[in-house]
Write a protein that holds these residues in place. Structure first.
Motif, short mmCIF file in Angstrom:
data_model
loop_
_atom_site.label_atom_id
_atom_site.label_comp_id
_atom_site.label_asym_id
_atom_site.label_seq_id
_atom_site.Cartn_x
_atom_site.Cartn_y
_atom_site.Cartn_z
N GLU A 32 1.04 -1.21 -0.14
CA GLU A 32 -0.08 0.19 -0.03
C GLU A 32 0.85 1.28 -0.02
OE1 GLU A 32 -2.69 0.08 3.28
OE2 GLU A 32 -3.61 -1.88 2.64
N LEU A 33 0.22 2.25 -0.70
CA LEU A 33 1.02 3.64 -0.55
C LEU A 33 -0.06 4.54 0.02
CD1 LEU A 33 2.15 3.74 -4.19
CD2 LEU A 33 3.34 2.76 -2.27
N HIS A 34 0.40 5.28 1.10
CA HIS A 34 -0.43 6.11 1.80
C HIS A 34 0.31 7.82 1.80
CE1 HIS A 34 -2.15 3.01 4.53
NE2 HIS A 34 -1.23 2.25 3.82
N LYS A 35 -0.92 8.34 1.85
CA LYS A 35 -0.64 9.91 1.86
C LYS A 35 0.08 10.28 3.28
CE LYS A 35 -3.41 14.30 2.02
NZ LYS A 35 -4.90 14.80 2.19
N GLY A 36 1.19 11.02 2.91
CA GLY A 36 2.02 11.69 3.94
C GLY A 36 3.06 10.70 4.26
N CYS A 37 3.16 9.68 3.46
CA CYS A 37 4.30 8.42 3.75
C CYS A 37 5.09 8.64 2.56
CB CYS A 37 3.59 7.26 4.05
SG CYS A 37 4.48 6.05 4.73
N ILE A 38 6.52 8.45 2.97
CA ILE A 38 7.64 8.20 1.97
C ILE A 38 7.82 6.67 1.88
CG2 ILE A 38 9.77 8.66 1.32
CD1 ILE A 38 9.62 11.28 2.54
N THR A 39 7.55 6.04 0.77
CA THR A 39 7.77 4.56 0.71
C THR A 39 8.93 4.33 -0.39
OG1 THR A 39 5.45 3.84 1.10
CG2 THR A 39 6.74 2.26 0.09
N THR A 40 9.91 3.49 -0.02
CA THR A 40 11.08 3.43 -1.03
C THR A 40 11.01 1.93 -1.40
OG1 THR A 40 12.53 5.12 -0.13
CG2 THR A 40 13.40 3.66 -1.47
N ILE A 41 10.95 1.57 -2.71
CA ILE A 41 11.41 0.35 -3.33
C ILE A 41 12.53 0.08 -3.37
CG2 ILE A 41 10.57 -1.42 -4.96
CD1 ILE A 41 8.12 0.23 -5.80
N ILE A 42 13.19 -1.18 -2.80
CA ILE A 42 14.65 -1.33 -2.97
C ILE A 42 14.78 -2.88 -3.50
CG2 ILE A 42 15.58 0.36 -1.21
CD1 ILE A 42 15.98 -2.33 0.63
N GLY A 43 15.84 -3.24 -4.17
CA GLY A 43 15.93 -4.62 -4.43
C GLY A 43 17.25 -4.28 -5.50
N PRO A 44 17.77 -5.66 -5.88
CA PRO A 44 18.77 -5.83 -6.83
C PRO A 44 18.51 -5.60 -8.31
CG PRO A 44 18.16 -8.03 -6.20
CD PRO A 44 17.26 -6.98 -5.36
N ASN A 45 19.36 -5.39 -9.15
CA ASN A 45 19.02 -5.16 -10.67
C ASN A 45 18.17 -6.36 -11.12
OD1 ASN A 45 20.49 -2.71 -10.70
ND2 ASN A 45 22.56 -3.76 -11.32
N GLY A 46 17.40 -5.96 -11.91
CA GLY A 46 16.41 -7.14 -12.41
C GLY A 46 15.52 -7.55 -11.47
N ALA A 47 15.15 -7.06 -10.34
CA ALA A 47 14.29 -7.62 -9.33
C ALA A 47 12.70 -7.22 -9.85
CB ALA A 47 14.48 -6.76 -8.13
N GLY A 48 12.55 -6.18 -10.63
CA GLY A 48 11.12 -5.80 -10.95
C GLY A 48 10.66 -4.50 -10.40
N LYS A 49 11.69 -3.66 -9.91
CA LYS A 49 11.44 -2.43 -9.12
C LYS A 49 10.71 -1.44 -10.50
CE LYS A 49 15.42 -1.38 -8.02
NZ LYS A 49 16.06 -2.53 -8.50
N THR A 50 11.09 -1.40 -11.31
CA THR A 50 10.76 -0.23 -12.40
C THR A 50 9.30 -0.83 -13.17
OG1 THR A 50 12.95 0.43 -13.17
CG2 THR A 50 11.36 0.69 -14.71
N THR A 51 9.27 -2.17 -13.21
CA THR A 51 8.13 -2.80 -13.88
C THR A 51 6.93 -2.51 -12.63
OG1 THR A 51 9.36 -4.65 -14.92
CG2 THR A 51 7.11 -4.90 -14.63
N LEU A 52 7.23 -2.67 -11.23
CA LEU A 52 6.26 -2.56 -10.48
C LEU A 52 5.71 -1.23 -10.52
CD1 LEU A 52 4.62 -3.40 -7.94
CD2 LEU A 52 6.50 -2.91 -6.56
N VAL A 53 6.70 0.05 -10.52
CA VAL A 53 6.05 1.21 -10.87
C VAL A 53 5.35 1.57 -12.07
CG1 VAL A 53 7.25 3.69 -11.15
CG2 VAL A 53 8.07 2.14 -9.39
N ARG A 54 5.71 0.87 -13.02
CA ARG A 54 4.90 1.00 -14.37
C ARG A 54 3.37 0.58 -14.12
NH1 ARG A 54 9.75 -0.81 -18.63
NH2 ARG A 54 10.86 1.36 -18.74
N VAL A 55 3.42 -0.57 -13.46
CA VAL A 55 2.19 -1.09 -13.11
C VAL A 55 1.38 0.12 -12.08
CG1 VAL A 55 1.00 -2.84 -11.66
CG2 VAL A 55 2.64 -3.55 -13.39
N ILE A 56 1.99 0.53 -11.22
CA ILE A 56 1.45 1.46 -10.38
C ILE A 56 0.99 2.82 -10.96
CG2 ILE A 56 1.86 2.98 -8.43
CD1 ILE A 56 3.58 0.99 -7.28
N LEU A 57 1.84 3.19 -12.19
CA LEU A 57 1.22 4.31 -13.00
C LEU A 57 0.42 3.94 -13.87
CD1 LEU A 57 5.08 5.50 -13.70
CD2 LEU A 57 3.19 6.47 -12.10
N GLY A 58 -0.10 2.74 -14.09
CA GLY A 58 -1.29 2.49 -15.12
C GLY A 58 -0.39 2.18 -16.56
N LEU A 59 0.77 2.14 -16.47
CA LEU A 59 1.30 1.87 -17.87
C LEU A 59 1.60 0.48 -18.33
CD1 LEU A 59 4.64 4.46 -17.56
CD2 LEU A 59 2.21 4.84 -18.70
#
Length: 264
Positions: A32-59
């Motif tokens: 979950e992402l919340h108002k007023g909260c800084i959430t950081t996604i970490i993980g090794p290269n190729g872990a799916g971080k950018t893909t997850l953000v693209r899903v969140i953005l609706g891309l």
């Protein structure tokens, strides 16, 4: 940095899966992402971080799972970097106008907010790495977002500039009350600049407050950081205590409370 408080969710992901061919890139992701909260996604290269953000953005549309978003949610996105042909004349003013139908006053306000008030008429080709990141952040702020999504926001910035940018992001969160989602490879600084960490390697390995995550065996295994080495990753001095989810326990509850559900 202010400690997280109880806030309503902006986005909820429940058991999200995504395949690229035979490659199961996102595996049962729930967060979950919340108002007023800084959430950081970490993980090794190729872990799916950018893909997850693209899903969140609706891309990208997941194969399965559900994504709930607050009604009329506005998202401001700051890309990792921007490549512009050096032969193409582009001022900061013209670049900002490509993001939003905005007037001079709105652009100047956004630049003031990121500490770049004198750059409006500058060519983007003459900006330093830190200045360019501030312009990208200002561009995202022009949407007056409920959620800021920042992909490697300190990319190409020296250590002092990184500290300034992380402090700036925290200040913007405090002043605007927006949620912030960051992707980062930089464990040393980002762990002291976030409220909530989601560590992924295609699935969620661990999540919670930075102090909780850095002591999780999954984190240790993934990043090869053990024992006292964790102190170099995360340094956060305070006079309060957290539960394992990272929520601040009021002083009078220290002795009796071990669980307190907060925003993240």
């Amino acid at each position: 940095m202010n400690q997280p408080h109880r806030h309503e969710p902006l986005i909820k992901l429940d058991m999200v899966n995504l395949h690229f061919g035979q490659n199961h890139v996102l595996q049962n992701i729930s967060t979950e992402l919340h108002k007023g909260c800084i959430t950081t996604i970490i993980g090794p290269n190729g872990a799916g971080k950018t893909t997850l953000v693209r899903v969140i953005l609706g891309l990208l549309k997941p194969d399965s799972g559900t994504i709930w978003k607050e009604n009329n949610l506005r998202i401001g996105y700051m890309p990792q970097k921007l490549q512009v042909d050096k032969t193409f004349p582009l001022t900061v003013e013209r670049f900002l106008k490509t993001a939003q139908n905005c007037n001079q006053e709105q652009m100047q306000t956004a630049l003031n907010d990121v500490g770049a008030s004198l750059l409006l008429k500058q060519s983007i080709h003459h900006l330093s790495g830190g200045e360019m990141q501030r312009i990208l952040l200002a561009r995202a702020l022009l949407r007056d977002p409920h959620l800021l999504v920042l992909d490697e926001p300190v990319q190409g910035v020296d250590i002092n500039g990184q500290l300034e940018l992380y402090n700036l992001i925290s200040r913007i969160r405090d002043e605007r009350g927006c949620g912030v989602l960051m992707i980062s490879h930089d464990l040393h600084l980002v762990m002291a600049s976030t409220d909530h960490v989601v560590c992924i390697n295609h699935h969620v390995c661990c999540s919670g407050h930075p102090e909780h995550v850095t002591n999780d065996p999954s984190f240790t295994e993934l990043f090869g950081i053990k024992g006292s080495e964790q102190l170099a990753v995360y340094s956060h001095h305070h006079n309060h205590k957290h539960d394992e989810q990272g929520n601040v326990i009021p002083e009078k509850e220290h002795a009796s409370s071990s669980s307190h559900k907060g925003c993240c």
